[in-house]
Every structure is written in C-alpha cells, then in structure tokens.
Design a protein around this motif. Structure first.
Motif, mmCIF file in Angstrom:
data_model
loop_
_atom_site.group_PDB
_atom_site.id
_atom_site.type_symbol
_atom_site.label_atom_id
_atom_site.label_comp_id
_atom_site.label_asym_id
_atom_site.label_seq_id
_atom_site.Cartn_x
_atom_site.Cartn_y
_atom_site.Cartn_z
ATOM 1 N N THR A 113 -4.054 -24.972 -22.571
ATOM 2 C CA THR A 113 -4.997 -24.562 -23.610
ATOM 3 C C THR A 113 -6.065 -23.604 -23.086
ATOM 4 O O THR A 113 -7.011 -23.277 -23.796
ATOM 5 C CB THR A 113 -5.684 -25.801 -24.217
ATOM 6 O OG1 THR A 113 -6.335 -26.532 -23.177
ATOM 7 C CG2 THR A 113 -4.677 -26.701 -24.909
ATOM 8 N N LEU A 114 -5.901 -23.166 -21.836
ATOM 9 C CA LEU A 114 -6.848 -22.234 -21.235
ATOM 10 C C LEU A 114 -6.250 -20.836 -21.177
ATOM 11 O O LEU A 114 -5.035 -20.675 -21.058
ATOM 12 C CB LEU A 114 -7.216 -22.675 -19.812
ATOM 13 C CG LEU A 114 -7.832 -24.063 -19.653
ATOM 14 C CD1 LEU A 114 -8.051 -24.362 -18.176
ATOM 15 C CD2 LEU A 114 -9.136 -24.177 -20.424
ATOM 16 N N THR A 115 -7.102 -19.840 -21.237
ATOM 17 C CA THR A 115 -6.620 -18.479 -21.042
ATOM 18 C C THR A 115 -6.468 -18.220 -19.543
ATOM 19 O O THR A 115 -7.075 -18.921 -18.720
ATOM 20 C CB THR A 115 -7.607 -17.457 -21.609
ATOM 21 O OG1 THR A 115 -8.819 -17.493 -20.821
ATOM 22 C CG2 THR A 115 -7.935 -17.754 -23.070
ATOM 23 N N PRO A 116 -5.675 -17.217 -19.155
ATOM 24 C CA PRO A 116 -5.599 -16.870 -17.737
ATOM 25 C C PRO A 116 -6.968 -16.590 -17.129
ATOM 26 O O PRO A 116 -7.230 -16.965 -15.977
ATOM 27 C CB PRO A 116 -4.708 -15.625 -17.734
ATOM 28 C CG PRO A 116 -3.838 -15.793 -18.933
ATOM 29 C CD PRO A 116 -4.723 -16.439 -19.961
ATOM 30 N N THR A 117 -7.841 -15.962 -17.882
ATOM 31 C CA THR A 117 -9.190 -15.669 -17.383
ATOM 32 C C THR A 117 -9.948 -16.953 -17.096
ATOM 33 O O THR A 117 -10.637 -17.079 -16.067
ATOM 34 C CB THR A 117 -9.964 -14.815 -18.397
ATOM 35 O OG1 THR A 117 -9.307 -13.550 -18.546
ATOM 36 C CG2 THR A 117 -11.401 -14.586 -17.941
ATOM 37 N N GLN A 118 -9.836 -17.939 -17.965
ATOM 38 C CA GLN A 118 -10.520 -19.214 -17.757
ATOM 39 C C GLN A 118 -9.974 -19.934 -16.524
ATOM 40 O O GLN A 118 -10.735 -20.547 -15.771
ATOM 41 C CB GLN A 118 -10.387 -20.089 -18.998
ATOM 42 C CG GLN A 118 -11.203 -19.603 -20.187
ATOM 43 C CD GLN A 118 -10.912 -20.386 -21.453
ATOM 44 O OE1 GLN A 118 -9.760 -20.748 -21.724
ATOM 45 N NE2 GLN A 118 -11.952 -20.656 -22.244
ATOM 46 N N THR A 144 -9.576 -10.649 -10.923
ATOM 47 C CA THR A 144 -9.903 -10.223 -12.284
ATOM 48 C C THR A 144 -9.096 -8.990 -12.650
ATOM 49 O O THR A 144 -9.028 -8.029 -11.875
ATOM 50 C CB THR A 144 -11.402 -9.919 -12.415
ATOM 51 O OG1 THR A 144 -12.145 -11.130 -12.212
ATOM 52 C CG2 THR A 144 -11.742 -9.370 -13.794
ATOM 53 N N LEU A 145 -8.498 -9.012 -13.838
ATOM 54 C CA LEU A 145 -7.772 -7.846 -14.344
ATOM 55 C C LEU A 145 -8.773 -6.763 -14.710
ATOM 56 O O LEU A 145 -9.665 -6.985 -15.522
ATOM 57 C CB LEU A 145 -6.948 -8.244 -15.571
ATOM 58 C CG LEU A 145 -5.827 -9.266 -15.327
ATOM 59 C CD1 LEU A 145 -5.361 -9.851 -16.650
ATOM 60 C CD2 LEU A 145 -4.672 -8.617 -14.589
ATOM 61 N N LYS A 146 -8.606 -5.570 -14.127
ATOM 62 C CA LYS A 146 -9.590 -4.530 -14.409
ATOM 63 C C LYS A 146 -9.052 -3.116 -14.211
ATOM 64 O O LYS A 146 -9.822 -2.159 -14.210
ATOM 65 C CB LYS A 146 -10.832 -4.740 -13.540
ATOM 66 C CG LYS A 146 -10.595 -4.816 -12.044
ATOM 67 C CD LYS A 146 -11.925 -5.038 -11.324
ATOM 68 C CE LYS A 146 -11.765 -5.123 -9.821
ATOM 69 N NZ LYS A 146 -11.062 -6.351 -9.398
ATOM 70 N N THR A 147 -7.758 -2.967 -14.018
ATOM 71 C CA THR A 147 -7.223 -1.610 -13.809
ATOM 72 C C THR A 147 -6.422 -1.188 -15.033
ATOM 73 O O THR A 147 -6.930 -1.195 -16.140
ATOM 74 C CB THR A 147 -6.357 -1.581 -12.537
ATOM 75 O OG1 THR A 147 -5.325 -2.584 -12.641
ATOM 76 C CG2 THR A 147 -7.192 -1.895 -11.300
ATOM 77 N N SER A 148 -5.162 -0.828 -14.839
ATOM 78 C CA SER A 148 -4.324 -0.421 -15.962
ATOM 79 C C SER A 148 -3.896 -1.655 -16.752
ATOM 80 O O SER A 148 -4.014 -2.781 -16.259
ATOM 81 C CB SER A 148 -3.101 0.339 -15.445
ATOM 82 O OG SER A 148 -2.260 -0.529 -14.722
ATOM 83 N N PRO A 149 -3.396 -1.462 -17.971
ATOM 84 C CA PRO A 149 -3.015 -2.610 -18.800
ATOM 85 C C PRO A 149 -1.983 -3.529 -18.158
ATOM 86 O O PRO A 149 -1.860 -4.696 -18.555
ATOM 87 C CB PRO A 149 -2.455 -1.950 -20.067
ATOM 88 C CG PRO A 149 -3.162 -0.642 -20.148
ATOM 89 C CD PRO A 149 -3.307 -0.191 -18.721
ATOM 90 N N ASN A 150 -1.231 -3.038 -17.168
ATOM 91 C CA ASN A 150 -0.201 -3.854 -16.539
ATOM 92 C C ASN A 150 -0.273 -3.746 -15.021
ATOM 93 O O ASN A 150 0.742 -3.888 -14.330
ATOM 94 C CB ASN A 150 1.181 -3.424 -17.035
ATOM 95 C CG ASN A 150 2.226 -4.501 -16.886
ATOM 96 O OD1 ASN A 150 1.927 -5.686 -16.999
ATOM 97 N ND2 ASN A 150 3.464 -4.102 -16.628
#
Length: 206
Positions: A113-118, A144-150
């Motif tokens: 029930t958590l997001t990947p970010t959480q 942390t995701l912060k570059t291109s969408p993939n």
C-alpha cells in the motif's frame, strides 16, 4: 571472484581483499533465509576471518546483492544498500544487518500500500539510524528518481552490475554461496559454528 573497484571497500565484509580464498555470499534483503545467514556471518564467519581470527589473511567474504524480482521491494532495498555503500562504505555491513533485522517491514504485504517513493523514504530513515542523520539526505538523494522518465536512480549502474554478475554466474536464489568461484551446495543457512568449522578445515589449504 572479481569485484567492481568502486564497491570493494563496502562489499568485502570480512577478511581482506587480497586473501587467497573467497566466499561469495548472495543475499536478498527480503529473504528470511538470507537474514538467518547474515547473523551467522556476523557471529561465526567474521570472527574467523577478521583480525586475530583463525583464518585471518586467508579468506574473504564478499556480499553479493541478489535481487529477487518476485518480491516487488527487492529492487528498492538493494538500491538502498548500494547507496549506503557509496555514502558510508565502512557502515555497509552494519546497515545490511539492520535491514535484515527489520526486513519484515519491507515484505510484499507491508509495502503493497506504499508508493516506491514512500518505501525509499523508509529505507533512508533506516540508514540514518545506522550511519547518522547527517547522511540520510545523501542516501535518499542517491535512491530518488530525478533524471529521465525511465532513467533509474543514481545507483542504478551499481545495481545493474550486481544483477549482471548474478545472471552470468547462474545464481537464481538466495542465499547461494560460492567457495573460490564454485557453488557450494552443501552450505545451508542453518549452518552454525560446528558446520562452518568443519567446512573451513577441509577447504582452507593455504
């Protein structure tokens, strides 16, 4: 067995890198059997191989990150381990032990029930308990995701290295242990000091 130089300081968790014998131990942070073996590494193997131990200078233990994608959180927990390996390599094993002890928080149902970010935030918080609050932001930044969408995260290349290493060596499950490059199927996560003592007495020849 070879080891990417940038990971050498962190992933050699017992003994010295130039030791002639090698135990490659493939572990998944969300595998209960890996957690069981991690405690044996700490209580039995490290005293054997570290300074003052019976096999000092003869055997090294390399931690091999074994991502098992049937557990959705496996990628995230190993990203966190590799982030700690960059930020505080001397504390990589301590963080790994802490994560193994609290692995239940990152099992399939608790994370469903958590997001990947959480999940990544929870892992960064756990790292702060081991390596200090001042390093939490550095660990979180690396996962942390912060570059291109993939494009993955900043430790994605390290993660790819560990996964490719497992694949090319035919490692499928955790824990798997290699002795001097060959799978030692007899080794079990249930082994204690007696079994390891007998194994090493037969194997350590130099």
């Amino acid at each position: 067995m070879a080891l990417q130089p940038s990971l050498r300081r962190a992933l050699v968790i017992a003994g010295s890198y130039d030791a002639p014998h090698t135990l490659d131990i493939f572990l998944d942070y969300v595998c209960p059997f890996s957690a069981k073996l991690s405690l044996t590494i700490e209580s039995v193997l490290r005293p054997f191989f570290d300074k003052g131990g019976k096999y000092e200078g003869k055997v090294k233990v390399i931690f091999r990150n074994q991502v098992q994608p049937w557990h959705a959180s496996s990628t995230w927990v190993h990203e966190a381990g590799l982030a700690v390996a960059r930020v505080s390599p001397e504390n990589f094993w301590a963080f790994s032990l802490a994560l193994f002890k609290r692995q239940g928080e990152f099992f399939d149902i608790p994370t469903s029930t958590l997001t990947p970010t959480q999940v990544r935030q929870k892992l960064a918080a756990l790292s702060a308990e081991v390596i200090g609050a001042n390093s939490k932001d550095a660990v979180l930044d690396l996962i942390t995701l912060k570059t291109s969408p993939n494009g993955g995260v900043d430790v994605t290349d390290d993660l790819k290295y560990t996964i490719k290493f497992s694949r090319q060596n035919g490692i499928h499950v955790s824990p798997t242990v290699l002795w001097d490059g060959l799978v030692a199927n007899e080794i079990s996560s249930s082994w204690g000091e007696k079994e390891w003592t007998e194994f090493l007495e037969k194997k350590v020849l130099v």
